[in-house]
Write a protein that holds these residues in place. Structure first.
Motif, short mmCIF file in Angstrom:
data_model
loop_
_atom_site.label_atom_id
_atom_site.label_comp_id
_atom_site.label_asym_id
_atom_site.label_seq_id
_atom_site.Cartn_x
_atom_site.Cartn_y
_atom_site.Cartn_z
N THR A 17 -2.95 -8.25 -3.70
CA THR A 17 -2.98 -9.17 -2.58
C THR A 17 -1.80 -10.12 -2.70
OG1 THR A 17 -5.39 -9.06 -2.48
CG2 THR A 17 -4.34 -10.92 -1.36
N VAL A 18 -1.02 -10.22 -1.64
CA VAL A 18 0.09 -11.19 -1.58
C VAL A 18 0.00 -11.91 -0.24
CG1 VAL A 18 1.69 -10.04 -3.18
CG2 VAL A 18 1.71 -9.40 -0.78
N PHE A 19 0.22 -13.21 -0.26
CA PHE A 19 0.14 -14.02 0.94
C PHE A 19 -1.17 -13.80 1.69
CE2 PHE A 19 4.68 -13.39 0.13
CZ PHE A 19 5.09 -14.71 0.03
N GLY A 20 -2.25 -13.56 0.93
CA GLY A 20 -3.57 -13.37 1.53
C GLY A 20 -3.76 -12.02 2.21
N ARG A 21 -2.83 -11.10 2.01
CA ARG A 21 -2.91 -9.78 2.65
C ARG A 21 -2.88 -8.68 1.59
NH1 ARG A 21 1.85 -9.91 7.07
NH2 ARG A 21 0.95 -7.91 7.67
N GLU A 22 -3.59 -7.60 1.87
CA GLU A 22 -3.54 -6.45 0.97
C GLU A 22 -2.15 -5.80 1.03
OE1 GLU A 22 -6.63 -3.08 0.32
OE2 GLU A 22 -5.17 -2.34 1.80
N ALA A 23 -1.62 -5.47 -0.13
CA ALA A 23 -0.33 -4.78 -0.22
C ALA A 23 -0.47 -3.60 -1.17
CB ALA A 23 0.76 -5.71 -0.72
N LEU A 24 0.19 -2.52 -0.81
CA LEU A 24 0.25 -1.36 -1.68
C LEU A 24 1.35 -1.58 -2.71
CD1 LEU A 24 0.09 1.40 1.08
CD2 LEU A 24 -1.80 0.47 -0.28
N ILE A 25 1.12 -1.12 -3.91
CA ILE A 25 2.14 -1.20 -4.96
C ILE A 25 2.73 0.20 -5.15
CG2 ILE A 25 2.63 -1.73 -7.37
CD1 ILE A 25 0.04 -3.45 -7.37
N TYR A 26 3.98 0.34 -4.78
CA TYR A 26 4.74 1.55 -5.07
C TYR A 26 5.61 1.23 -6.27
CZ TYR A 26 3.26 4.17 -1.01
OH TYR A 26 2.50 4.87 -0.11
N GLY A 27 5.89 2.21 -7.12
CA GLY A 27 6.71 1.91 -8.28
C GLY A 27 7.41 3.14 -8.82
N ILE A 28 8.41 2.85 -9.65
CA ILE A 28 9.18 3.91 -10.30
C ILE A 28 9.60 3.42 -11.68
CG2 ILE A 28 11.37 3.18 -9.25
CD1 ILE A 28 12.08 6.23 -9.11
N ASN A 29 9.54 4.32 -12.65
CA ASN A 29 10.00 4.03 -14.00
C ASN A 29 11.44 4.48 -14.16
OD1 ASN A 29 7.52 3.02 -14.93
ND2 ASN A 29 6.76 5.10 -15.25
N ARG A 30 12.12 3.87 -15.10
CA ARG A 30 13.50 4.20 -15.37
C ARG A 30 13.68 5.70 -15.63
NH1 ARG A 30 17.79 1.54 -19.27
NH2 ARG A 30 16.31 -0.14 -19.25
#
Length: 172
Positions: free
Chosen positions: A153-166
């Motif tokens: 949750t950011v700024f009171g809203r649900e956010a998806l976390i996308y990510g990548i490793n080196r």
């Protein structure tokens, strides 16, 4: 200060003379719809936002770059890193003027930034926080090789976390 160049873009530090264009970009509801609280920025809020972008460089040694179209010299948005206190991870983000959506600029600029983040900053993992209905940014994240890792949750809203490793990053 760090400058990155791609085939079509110059990623450079923001300057005071960028302010009018920056304020215009972030007063557009289409641009801000998926940023922060989703509200367009007033000129005052845009000034504070720009100051945060510059201050982030001073405090962390990295941050968001102004994205300038090389051929025209037009400021088209921002791309870079964001990791303020309390943030869920070292984030790469992008925000461009709608007229420049769909041209591959976000991917082109983000690739240059990721190369820098992994090779020069020594980051092991980079995330992108994306609101679930922001299909365009999800597509950019996937094209960069990012995978869905969870939600927050950011700024009171649900956010998806996308990510990548080196080790998963393909520099090409």
């Amino acid at each position: 200060m760090v400058t990155l160049e791609t085939e079509r873009l110059l990623l450079r530090m923001f300057r005071e003379e960028d302010f009018d264009d920056y304020a215009a970009i972030f007063s557009d509801p289409e641009v801000t719809r998926y940023l922060g609280d989703g509200e367009p920025l007033s000129r005052f809020a845009a000034w504070r936002s720009l100051a945060v972008m510059l201050g982030h460089w001073q405090l962390r040694g990295y941050g968001m770059w102004a994205v300038e179209e090389s051929q025209s010299g037009i400021l088209v948005g921002r791309i870079g890193f964001f990791y303020p206190e309390g943030w869920p991870g070292f984030e790469i983000g992008w925000a461009l003027k709608p007229a420049y959506w769909g041209l591959g600029y976000a991917i082109e600029g983000a690739k240059a930034a990721l190369n820098y983040g992994f090779s020069e900053l020594g980051q092991e993992h980079v995330i992108s926080l994306i609101y679930p209905d922001n299909i365009r940014s999800i597509q950019v994240a996937k094209r960069l090789g990012e995978k869905l890792e969870g939600k927050t949750t950011v700024f009171g809203r649900e956010a998806l976390i996308y990510g990548i490793n080196r080790e998963a990053w393909d520099i090409t």
